[in-house]
Scaffold this motif. Structure first.
Motif, PDB file in Angstrom:
ATOM      1  N   GLU A  76      15.708 -39.009-100.327  1.00  0.00           N
ATOM      2  CA  GLU A  76      15.221 -38.455 -99.061  1.00  0.00           C
ATOM      3  C   GLU A  76      16.223 -38.719 -97.936  1.00  0.00           C
ATOM      4  O   GLU A  76      16.472 -37.837 -97.098  1.00  0.00           O
ATOM      5  N   ASP A  77      16.816 -39.904 -97.915  1.00  0.00           N
ATOM      6  CA  ASP A  77      17.826 -40.210 -96.895  1.00  0.00           C
ATOM      7  C   ASP A  77      19.031 -39.287 -97.021  1.00  0.00           C
ATOM      8  O   ASP A  77      19.573 -38.816 -96.014  1.00  0.00           O
ATOM      9  N   MET A  78      19.458 -39.025 -98.252  1.00  0.00           N
ATOM     10  CA  MET A  78      20.579 -38.108 -98.462  1.00  0.00           C
ATOM     11  C   MET A  78      20.222 -36.704 -97.991  1.00  0.00           C
ATOM     12  O   MET A  78      21.032 -36.030 -97.347  1.00  0.00           O
ATOM     13  N   ALA A  79      19.011 -36.268 -98.296  1.00  0.00           N
ATOM     14  CA  ALA A  79      18.567 -34.938 -97.865  1.00  0.00           C
ATOM     15  C   ALA A  79      18.491 -34.875 -96.341  1.00  0.00           C
ATOM     16  O   ALA A  79      18.848 -33.857 -95.734  1.00  0.00           O
ATOM     17  N   ARG A  80      18.052 -35.962 -95.716  1.00  0.00           N
ATOM     18  CA  ARG A  80      17.985 -36.007 -94.250  1.00  0.00           C
ATOM     19  C   ARG A  80      19.391 -35.882 -93.656  1.00  0.00           C
ATOM     20  O   ARG A  80      19.598 -35.193 -92.650  1.00  0.00           O
ATOM     21  N   GLY A  81      20.375 -36.528 -94.272  1.00  0.00           N
ATOM     22  CA  GLY A  81      21.755 -36.404 -93.824  1.00  0.00           C
ATOM     23  C   GLY A  81      22.279 -34.987 -93.984  1.00  0.00           C
ATOM     24  O   GLY A  81      22.993 -34.473 -93.114  1.00  0.00           O
ATOM     25  N   ASP A  82      21.921 -34.343 -95.092  1.00  0.00           N
ATOM     26  CA  ASP A  82      22.333 -32.959 -95.310  1.00  0.00           C
ATOM     27  C   ASP A  82      21.737 -32.032 -94.250  1.00  0.00           C
ATOM     28  O   ASP A  82      22.394 -31.097 -93.796  1.00  0.00           O
TER      29      ASP A  82
END
Length: 142
Positions: free
Chosen positions: A18-24
């Motif tokens: 989820e953190d990676m998706a938020r960064g994307d």
């Protein structure tokens, strides 16, 4: 390895996803902002263009060509912005899915913890029942 610790490991992985998706999503939104700024610059250029002026036919044709080029550049900038917005929407969908997967694992983790507490209470109750039963039967047999 207990169910709770396995679920905790899965939960950490889901949070990382989820953190990676938020960064994307943040990167995609920044790209939308850059593309929108490009459109604004092209619009300002086109607004500042005074159009063809009379006089020399070569200058007139060059001015018409410049106007068309600016209009095409504006169209291209708008296309880039639309593509960036589409990409941002896609990234937001991925983020939403990642958040849903994380919440699902969180709920499973909570259920596992509740079940573990219930099992501990039941075991403690059995111990108390065994002790109480031993006192009542032990006292009457002497």
């Amino acid at each position: 390895m207990s169910v709770g610790s396995r679920l905790a490991a899965v939960l950490r992985a889901r949070r990382a996803q989820e953190d990676m998706a938020r960064g994307d999503v943040a990167k995609a939104n920044a790209e939308v902002a850059r593309a929108s700024a490009g459109v604004t610059r092209r619009e300002e250029q086109l607004d500042g263009w005074s159009g063809p002026e009379g006089g020399d036919p070569t200058a007139y044709l060059a001015s018409v060509a410049a106007g068309r080029a600016m209009a095409q550049a504006l169209g291209a900038a708008e296309q880039v912005r639309r593509e960036a917005e589409d990409a941002a929407t896609g990234r937001q969908d991925v983020l939403r899915e990642a958040a849903t997967r994380r919440r699902t694992v969180e709920k499973l983790t909570e259920r596992a913890a509740d079940q573990a507490r219930k099992d501990e209470l039941a075991a403690a109750q059995r111990v108390v029942d065994d002790l109480w039963g031993g006192r009542t039967t032990g006292g009457g047999q002497e």
